[in-house]
Every structure is written in structure tokens, then in C-alpha cells.
Design an enzyme around this catalytic site. Structure first.
Site, PDB file in Angstrom:
ATOM      1  N   ARG A   1       0.848  -1.201   0.000  1.00 52.76           N
ATOM      2  CA  ARG A   1       0.000   0.000   0.000  1.00 52.76           C
ATOM      3  C   ARG A   1       0.874   1.238   0.000  1.00 52.76           C
ATOM      4  O   ARG A   1       2.077   1.167   0.261  1.00 52.76           O
ATOM      5  CB  ARG A   1      -0.931   0.016   1.196  1.00 52.76           C
ATOM      6  CG  ARG A   1      -0.219   0.155   2.518  1.00 52.76           C
ATOM      7  CD  ARG A   1      -1.180   0.396   3.666  1.00 52.76           C
ATOM      8  NE  ARG A   1      -0.419   0.780   4.842  1.00 52.76           N
ATOM      9  CZ  ARG A   1      -0.018   2.017   5.120  1.00 52.76           C
ATOM     10  NH1 ARG A   1      -0.282   3.005   4.305  1.00 52.76           N
ATOM     11  NH2 ARG A   1       0.667   2.269   6.213  1.00 52.76           N
ATOM     12  N   ILE A   2       0.235   2.339  -0.322  1.00 57.25           N
ATOM     13  CA  ILE A   2       0.865   3.643  -0.151  1.00 57.25           C
ATOM     14  C   ILE A   2      -0.139   4.529   0.573  1.00 57.25           C
ATOM     15  O   ILE A   2      -1.338   4.278   0.537  1.00 57.25           O
ATOM     16  CB  ILE A   2       1.341   4.264  -1.492  1.00 57.25           C
ATOM     17  CG1 ILE A   2       0.235   4.304  -2.535  1.00 57.25           C
ATOM     18  CG2 ILE A   2       2.546   3.533  -2.024  1.00 57.25           C
ATOM     19  CD1 ILE A   2       0.656   4.879  -3.879  1.00 57.25           C
ATOM     20  N   ASP A   3       0.362   5.527   1.255  1.00 57.02           N
ATOM     21  CA  ASP A   3      -0.487   6.382   2.084  1.00 57.02           C
ATOM     22  C   ASP A   3      -1.565   7.093   1.275  1.00 57.02           C
ATOM     23  O   ASP A   3      -1.425   7.297   0.068  1.00 57.02           O
ATOM     24  CB  ASP A   3       0.359   7.418   2.824  1.00 57.02           C
ATOM     25  CG  ASP A   3       1.262   6.790   3.876  1.00 57.02           C
ATOM     26  OD1 ASP A   3       0.947   5.668   4.325  1.00 57.02           O
ATOM     27  OD2 ASP A   3       2.269   7.417   4.228  1.00 57.02           O
ATOM     28  N   LYS A   4      -2.603   7.487   1.961  1.00 58.03           N
ATOM     29  CA  LYS A   4      -3.752   8.165   1.348  1.00 58.03           C
ATOM     30  C   LYS A   4      -3.321   9.358   0.497  1.00 58.03           C
ATOM     31  O   LYS A   4      -3.780   9.531  -0.621  1.00 58.03           O
ATOM     32  CB  LYS A   4      -4.722   8.626   2.445  1.00 58.03           C
ATOM     33  CG  LYS A   4      -5.854   9.486   1.933  1.00 58.03           C
ATOM     34  CD  LYS A   4      -6.682  10.048   3.076  1.00 58.03           C
ATOM     35  CE  LYS A   4      -7.692  11.043   2.549  1.00 58.03           C
ATOM     36  NZ  LYS A   4      -8.410  11.728   3.609  1.00 58.03           N
TER      37      LYS A   4
ATOM     38  N   THR B   1      -0.555   9.990  -0.930  1.00 60.77           N
ATOM     39  CA  THR B   1       0.522   9.683  -1.867  1.00 60.77           C
ATOM     40  C   THR B   1      -0.061   9.063  -3.129  1.00 60.77           C
ATOM     41  O   THR B   1      -0.971   8.244  -3.064  1.00 60.77           O
ATOM     42  CB  THR B   1       1.524   8.699  -1.218  1.00 60.77           C
ATOM     43  OG1 THR B   1       1.996   9.277   0.001  1.00 60.77           O
ATOM     44  CG2 THR B   1       2.678   8.386  -2.130  1.00 60.77           C
TER      45      THR B   1
END
Length: 175
Positions: A139-142, A144
Site C-alpha cells: 500500500r501507499i499512504d492516502k 501519496t
């Protein structure tokens, strides 16, 4: 929608070289596309038989036995499919590469129970409900943006997770 057979019937003869191993260890050698914990669950649920008999995961193997494994995917419940536009960079029978925009949450969590990438993926490919985490392997942060890999099969999921753990695939960041 993509239709996927959610049960695979796999058969094998346990080689003599695996004699003395526990059943779960032997099956992880025979069926490397699946994690040992998933194999243990299937064994405990009676989805594996050795010479026609359901045995516990700790049973010691002699070698030469015939194994039948019903590899059954379990559907995710409680996460709604939502028609959210996805920018698909690449897709084949095994994987999706999604260009996630900034502002889109990857997984439902406190404060963000819907409107996530996972909700959008379930709308795009309902069969992902049978893949762990709906195929999302990282995952990647919201806030990003960037490319995310999504597995569309159990085999692809296992392979991608393994590659990430072994660091045989690399991530690049541009800040």
C-alpha cells in the site's frame, strides 16, 4: 466481470525425499504457490487428504502417499463493491497495476469504511473477493500517488508477496 473458478483440485505423490516431514511442511514443498498458513487452514478444514484420509497438519509423512488438495479461495465479506474510477496501467489474467491518485485510501479502516481502492477493485473484478486483501500486496499512504500491484489469483498473490519479502522487486520513490 471476471469469472474465476474459486476451487482448484490438486493431486500429487509425496516423494520419499519428504519422508519424516509434517504434512503441512510436505504440502508447502509440493504446492509452493500457497503459504504454509493457508495450507494449514485447508488441512484443518479437511480440504487435504492423504491416501483418502484426512489427517492433522502435524501428521508425519512416510513418502509415496497420494495427496488430494482442494485449494479453495475464501471470499471477503463486509466490504462493498463501489463504482470508483480506476486508472489501470496494466492488466492481464494474473495481475493489475493501478495508478492510485493522492487522496484515495487503499484499505477500509476507521474513518474510511468505503470509497477506497479496495472497494473500487471489487467493482472492477468481483473475483478479487476470493484473494487475500482483495489482491492488494502493498500500500501507499492516502495522500501519496503511485503505482500499486494487485494480484488477481492466489498464485500471483503468493508470488508477489514472496518477491516483496525477498526484496527481488524494487520500489522507487520520487519526492
Amino acid at each position: 466481470p471476471i469469472e474465476v473458478n474459486t476451487t482448484q483440485i490438486l493431486t500429487a505423490e509425496i516423494p520419499l525425499s519428504l519422508a519424516g516431514l509434517r504434512l503441512d511442511q510436505a504440502l508447502s514443498e509440493l504446492f509452493p504457490d500457497f503459504s504454509r498458513s493457508r495450507l494449514q487452514t485447508w488441512i484443518k478444514n479437511g480440504a487435504a487428504s492423504v491416501d483418502g484420509v484426512v489427517l492433522p497438519p502435524k501428521h508425519r509423512i512416510l513418502g509415496g502417499e497420494q495427496v488430494v488438495l482442494r485449494a479453495e479461495a475464501e471470499a471477503v465479506v463486509g466490504i462493498a463493491s463501489q463504482d470508483i474510477t480506476l486508472e489501470i496501467v496494466y492488466e492481464d489474467d494474473d495481475i493489475l497495476i493501478i495508478d492510485k491518485p493522492a487522496g484515495l485510501v487503499v484499505h477500509p479502516a476507521a474513518g474510511h469504511w468505503d470509497g477506497t481502492l479496495q472497494n473500487a477493485l471489487l467493482h472492477h473484478a468481483p473475483a478479487l473477493a476470493t484473494i487475500p486483501r482483495c489482491g492488494i500486496v502493498h500500500r501507499i499512504d492516502k495522500d501519496t500517488s503511485g503505482l500499486l500491484m494487485v494480484a488477481k489469483t492466489l498464485t500471483a498473490h503468493h508470488a508477489l508477496v514472496e518477491q516483496l519479502q525477498e526484496r527481488s522487486v524494487q520500489r522507487e520513490y520520487l519526492a
